[in-house]
Design a protein around this motif. Structure first.
Motif, PDB file in Angstrom:
ATOM      1  N   HIS A  71      35.146  31.343  32.630  1.00 21.32           N
ATOM      2  CA  HIS A  71      35.497  31.960  34.041  1.00 21.32           C
ATOM      3  C   HIS A  71      36.902  31.493  34.511  1.00 21.32           C
ATOM      4  O   HIS A  71      37.619  32.236  35.018  1.00 21.32           O
ATOM      5  N   ARG A  72      37.085  30.351  34.076  1.00 23.10           N
ATOM      6  CA  ARG A  72      38.514  29.694  34.511  1.00 23.10           C
ATOM      7  C   ARG A  72      39.773  30.719  33.753  1.00 23.10           C
ATOM      8  O   ARG A  72      40.708  31.063  34.520  1.00 23.10           O
ATOM      9  N   GLN A  73      39.379  31.001  32.420  1.00 23.48           N
ATOM     10  CA  GLN A  73      40.439  31.788  31.759  1.00 23.48           C
ATOM     11  C   GLN A  73      40.439  33.156  32.456  1.00 23.48           C
ATOM     12  O   GLN A  73      41.664  33.724  32.543  1.00 23.48           O
ATOM     13  N   LEU A  74      39.264  33.910  32.705  1.00 18.23           N
ATOM     14  CA  LEU A  74      39.367  35.165  33.144  1.00 18.23           C
ATOM     15  C   LEU A  74      39.847  35.108  34.723  1.00 18.23           C
ATOM     16  O   LEU A  74      41.079  36.174  35.256  1.00 18.23           O
ATOM     17  N   GLU A  75      39.537  33.969  35.545  1.00 21.72           N
ATOM     18  CA  GLU A  75      40.384  33.836  36.843  1.00 21.72           C
ATOM     19  C   GLU A  75      41.901  33.998  36.631  1.00 21.72           C
ATOM     20  O   GLU A  75      42.518  34.588  37.411  1.00 21.72           O
ATOM     21  N   MET A  76      42.416  33.148  35.774  1.00 20.23           N
ATOM     22  CA  MET A  76      43.949  33.044  35.644  1.00 20.23           C
ATOM     23  C   MET A  76      44.532  34.408  35.260  1.00 20.23           C
ATOM     24  O   MET A  76      45.369  35.131  35.485  1.00 20.23           O
ATOM     25  N   MET A  77      43.803  35.268  34.250  1.00 23.24           N
ATOM     26  CA  MET A  77      44.097  36.406  33.810  1.00 23.24           C
ATOM     27  C   MET A  77      44.311  37.590  34.878  1.00 23.24           C
ATOM     28  O   MET A  77      45.157  38.401  34.986  1.00 23.24           O
ATOM     29  N   LEU A  78      43.088  37.480  35.732  1.00 17.36           N
ATOM     30  CA  LEU A  78      43.191  38.370  36.830  1.00 17.36           C
ATOM     31  C   LEU A  78      44.290  38.269  37.736  1.00 17.36           C
ATOM     32  O   LEU A  78      44.684  39.341  38.266  1.00 17.36           O
ATOM     33  N   TRP A  94      42.378  45.138  40.020  1.00 16.58           N
ATOM     34  CA  TRP A  94      41.378  45.352  38.750  1.00 16.58           C
ATOM     35  C   TRP A  94      41.803  44.479  37.537  1.00 16.58           C
ATOM     36  O   TRP A  94      42.911  44.016  37.602  1.00 16.58           O
ATOM     37  N   LEU A  95      41.125  44.487  36.463  1.00 15.72           N
ATOM     38  CA  LEU A  95      41.441  43.697  35.454  1.00 15.72           C
ATOM     39  C   LEU A  95      42.614  44.070  34.761  1.00 15.72           C
ATOM     40  O   LEU A  95      43.461  42.972  34.216  1.00 15.72           O
ATOM     41  N   LEU A  96      42.911  45.177  34.586  1.00 20.04           N
ATOM     42  CA  LEU A  96      44.137  45.665  33.935  1.00 20.04           C
ATOM     43  C   LEU A  96      45.451  46.014  34.982  1.00 20.04           C
ATOM     44  O   LEU A  96      46.420  46.463  34.531  1.00 20.04           O
ATOM     45  N   GLY A  97      45.231  45.904  36.415  1.00 24.87           N
ATOM     46  CA  GLY A  97      46.110  46.288  37.272  1.00 24.87           C
ATOM     47  C   GLY A  97      45.786  47.217  38.438  1.00 24.87           C
ATOM     48  O   GLY A  97      44.546  46.652  39.205  1.00 24.87           O
ATOM     49  N   ALA A  98      46.401  48.172  38.869  1.00 30.05           N
ATOM     50  CA  ALA A  98      46.195  48.925  39.889  1.00 30.05           C
ATOM     51  C   ALA A  98      44.893  49.906  39.657  1.00 30.05           C
ATOM     52  O   ALA A  98      44.419  50.492  40.746  1.00 30.05           O
ATOM     53  N   GLN A  99      44.516  50.196  38.420  1.00 31.25           N
ATOM     54  CA  GLN A  99      43.552  51.360  38.441  1.00 31.25           C
ATOM     55  C   GLN A  99      42.342  50.538  37.682  1.00 31.25           C
ATOM     56  O   GLN A  99      42.604  49.904  36.702  1.00 31.25           O
TER      57      GLN A  99
END
Length: 232
Positions: free
Chosen positions: A142-149, A154-159
């Motif tokens: 969760h810490r890692q994905l929090e930083m990536m987001l 959205w996970l990859l950006g605007a879409q």
């Protein structure tokens, strides 16, 4: 061409994300409910998935495809106009696969010790070791994905993409297994809340819970396992 059939697992299978992605795609498909672990381990289901795992997709061409990452990429390839996925070889395609790989290995995998402890009989000391290990692994993921987001919508950006569909199917395990408080991760909580309000996610919850459904996509009904299996 036949309508694709997604064999989805309950309770709380990671196939949830594939249901969401199919709804976003909006093309005709059917669903087949597979109770885990019993029905998933049956000789009948092993005909299409020898590993006795869900999800499995019976494609429009009559081929069987297993593993969430492969199924989501198959769906994404049909949803390029809606940017559920991206053309192979493009930088966006690489970013999508990178995110799907993280979700499939690190994020999904972090929950594995907790599922094992829940589903298997073992001595108290052994179970506690698994629980402690799993809780730390889930918190780290969760810490890692929090930083990536970060502050992206959205996970990859605007879409939105199939990665977001996969995320919501796994992220809900935090409540099911009572492992982390997602409010400690405000970026993930924001994304989770937005997805939980999405009609396709609401639809997937209703499917799992066998409540009346209103599909906004191409849902063409459920079919029993015996009828869904391809002819020998």
């Amino acid at each position: 061409m036949m309508k694709p059939i997604l064999f989805y697992g309950v309770p709380s299978g990671c196939s949830f994300g594939s249901i969401v992605a199919l709804e976003w795609l909006g093309r005709p498909y059917r669903l087949c409910r597979v109770e885990m672990p019993g029905e998933a381990g049956s000789d009948a289901y092993r005909r299409i998935n020898p590993l006795a795992e869900t999800p499995t997709l019976l494609t429009a061409g009559g081929e069987t495809l297993s593993e969430s990452m492969a199924i989501l990429n198959h769906i994404a390839a049909q949803g390029l106009e809606a940017q559920l996925g991206y053309p192979q070889g493009s930088p966006d395609f690489d970013r999508l696969n990178q995110m799907l790989a993280f979700l499939n290995t690190t994020f999904f995998g972090a929950f594995a010790p907790l599922w094992h402890a829940l589903e298997h009989e073992m001595r108290d000391a052994e179970k506690q070791v698994l629980l402690d290990y799993g809780r730390e692994a889930v918190a780290k993921a969760h810490r890692q994905l929090e930083m990536m987001l970060a502050d992206r919508p959205w996970l990859l950006g605007a879409q939105r993409s199939v990665a977001d569909a996969y995320f919501i199917g796994i992220a809900r395990w935090a409540e099911y297994l009572q492992v982390v408080d997602r409010s400690d991760y405000p970026n993930l909580q924001r994304l989770y809340n937005k997805l939980e309000q999405d009609p396709a996610v609401i639809f997937a919850h209703a499917i799992e819970q066998q409540r009346p459904v209103v599909g906004g996509g191409g849902f063409a009904g459920e079919v029993p396992l015996a009828e869904a299996l391809p002819a020998r």
